[in-house]
Design a protein around this motif. Structure first.
Motif, PDB file in Angstrom:
ATOM      1  N   ASP A 173      -6.211   7.669 -19.866  1.00  0.00           N
ATOM      2  CA  ASP A 173      -6.389   9.056 -20.343  1.00  0.00           C
ATOM      3  C   ASP A 173      -6.354  10.020 -19.170  1.00  0.00           C
ATOM      4  O   ASP A 173      -5.730  11.079 -19.241  1.00  0.00           O
ATOM      5  CB  ASP A 173      -7.729   9.194 -21.083  1.00  0.00           C
ATOM      6  N   ASN A 174      -7.048   9.627 -18.102  1.00  0.00           N
ATOM      7  CA  ASN A 174      -7.126  10.487 -16.918  1.00  0.00           C
ATOM      8  C   ASN A 174      -5.749  10.696 -16.291  1.00  0.00           C
ATOM      9  O   ASN A 174      -5.415  11.791 -15.840  1.00  0.00           O
ATOM     10  CB  ASN A 174      -8.090   9.871 -15.911  1.00  0.00           C
ATOM     11  N   ALA A 231      -2.991  10.656 -17.887  1.00  0.00           N
ATOM     12  CA  ALA A 231      -2.119  11.404 -18.780  1.00  0.00           C
ATOM     13  C   ALA A 231      -2.507  12.881 -18.885  1.00  0.00           C
ATOM     14  O   ALA A 231      -1.956  13.615 -19.679  1.00  0.00           O
ATOM     15  CB  ALA A 231      -2.131  10.763 -20.162  1.00  0.00           C
ATOM     16  N   ILE A 232      -3.514  13.278 -18.114  1.00  0.00           N
ATOM     17  CA  ILE A 232      -3.920  14.695 -18.109  1.00  0.00           C
ATOM     18  C   ILE A 232      -3.535  15.299 -16.763  1.00  0.00           C
ATOM     19  O   ILE A 232      -3.853  14.729 -15.720  1.00  0.00           O
ATOM     20  CB  ILE A 232      -5.444  14.826 -18.367  1.00  0.00           C
ATOM     21  N   VAL A 233      -2.823  16.447 -16.809  1.00  0.00           N
ATOM     22  CA  VAL A 233      -2.410  17.060 -15.533  1.00  0.00           C
ATOM     23  C   VAL A 233      -3.242  18.315 -15.254  1.00  0.00           C
ATOM     24  O   VAL A 233      -3.815  18.894 -16.131  1.00  0.00           O
ATOM     25  CB  VAL A 233      -0.904  17.414 -15.512  1.00  0.00           C
TER      26      VAL A 233
END
Lengths: 72, 213
Positions: B208-209, B211-213
């Motif tokens: 998840d981390n 995939a977050i920008v």
């Protein structure tokens, strides 16, 4: 996903290349490319803030909600 | 303790296990070639007693020494059953050690939340629980096989299963085969499964981390 990223439109309007924006925002070019193509799960407020500041736009100019009943 | 040293110790354990399993196999093959006697060892509930007595019908001897029963008989089945159990254990332990080495390699490479590590830890947990099942199967198969062979020639000596009641003999001459569930193995297995679950959650958070920008 009904949220469409329109960052590429805003970048074209401001004539801002990807690598320049990535450098100014402080994220990597591959990550900004993923964001531009909508292949990310989320965007940090910090990133959104930096992009809006550099492109002189609102978050609404970068993201758009498109209701797609078929996707549900 | 460094990960390299731990990996080396695991390799030594793997080699020792392999050699021990091979030795047990060679001993059995030698016994077959010689036509017996076949030997089987099993813990008995007798403290420091040393006793040796012959089996009925010249079937061999039993020696009980410091809590261990050593059966020397003409029946090949108890030794064969024990050999199979040793090989199942050695194979399982080898797989577990191999997975543990992969887990350590992943951690030392800075990739603790890898799918392979989660699967490895889960397999180690299942193998530890399987070890308990193997102990039970071992007791259910080897114990009756030893008891069917080991009939003491003298009625003054009695040998029975772990849950048997031995009556009519002197308490010092009554030997009960020992078996108990190892709760440490069960706890270790459950701990490994819990650790695998924690790593799986860690992997999801890490994904998840990323995939977050």
């Amino acid at each position: 996903m009904p949220i469409v990223v329109t960052l590429d439109v805003m970048m074209a309007r401001r004539k801002m290349p990807l690598n320049v924006l990535a450098e100014r925002v402080g994220i990597s070019v591959p990550n900004l490319s993923l964001l531009k193509t909508g292949k990310v799960k989320g965007v940090r407020f910090q990133t959104l803030d930096a992009i809006c500041r550099e492109l002189a736009c609102q978050p609404g100019d970068l993201l758009e909600f498109v209701d797609d009943p078929a996707a549900e | 303790m460094s990960i390299r040293l731990l990996t080396l110790l695991l390799l030594v354990a793997q080699l020792t296990l392999g050699l021990a399993a091979l030795l047990v196999l060679l001993i059995f093959v030698m016994h077959v070639i010689q036509g017996g006697p076949f030997t089987t060892n099993w813990p008995v509930s007798a403290s420091a007693t040393v006793a040796s007595f012959p089996l009925a019908h010249d079937g061999g001897t039993i020696r009980i020494d410091h809590g261990t029963l050593a059966l020397n008989g003409q029946d090949w089945r108890p030794e064969f059953a024990q050999l199979v159990c040793v090989w199942i254990f050695a194979t399982g332990a080898n797989v577990a050690i191999q997975r543990l080495k992969a887990v350590l390699a992943g951690v030392s490479a800075g990739k603790p939340f890898d799918e392979q590590i989660v699967r490895g830890l889960r397999l180690i947990g299942y193998l530890l629980l399987g070890w308990v099942v193997l102990d039970i199967v071992d007791a259910l198969i080897v114990q009756p096989l030893i008891l069917s062979t080991a009939q003491p020639a003298s009625g003054a000596v009695a040998l029975g299963a772990s849950i048997s009641r031995l009556e009519g003999v002197e308490p010092a001459q009554a030997f009960r085969m020992d078996f108990h569930l190892d709760f440490l193995k069960i706890a270790s297995g459950l701990f490994a499964l819990a650790l695998a679950q924690a790593f799986a959650i860690g992997k999801r958070l890490s994904d998840d981390n990323e995939a977050i920008v």
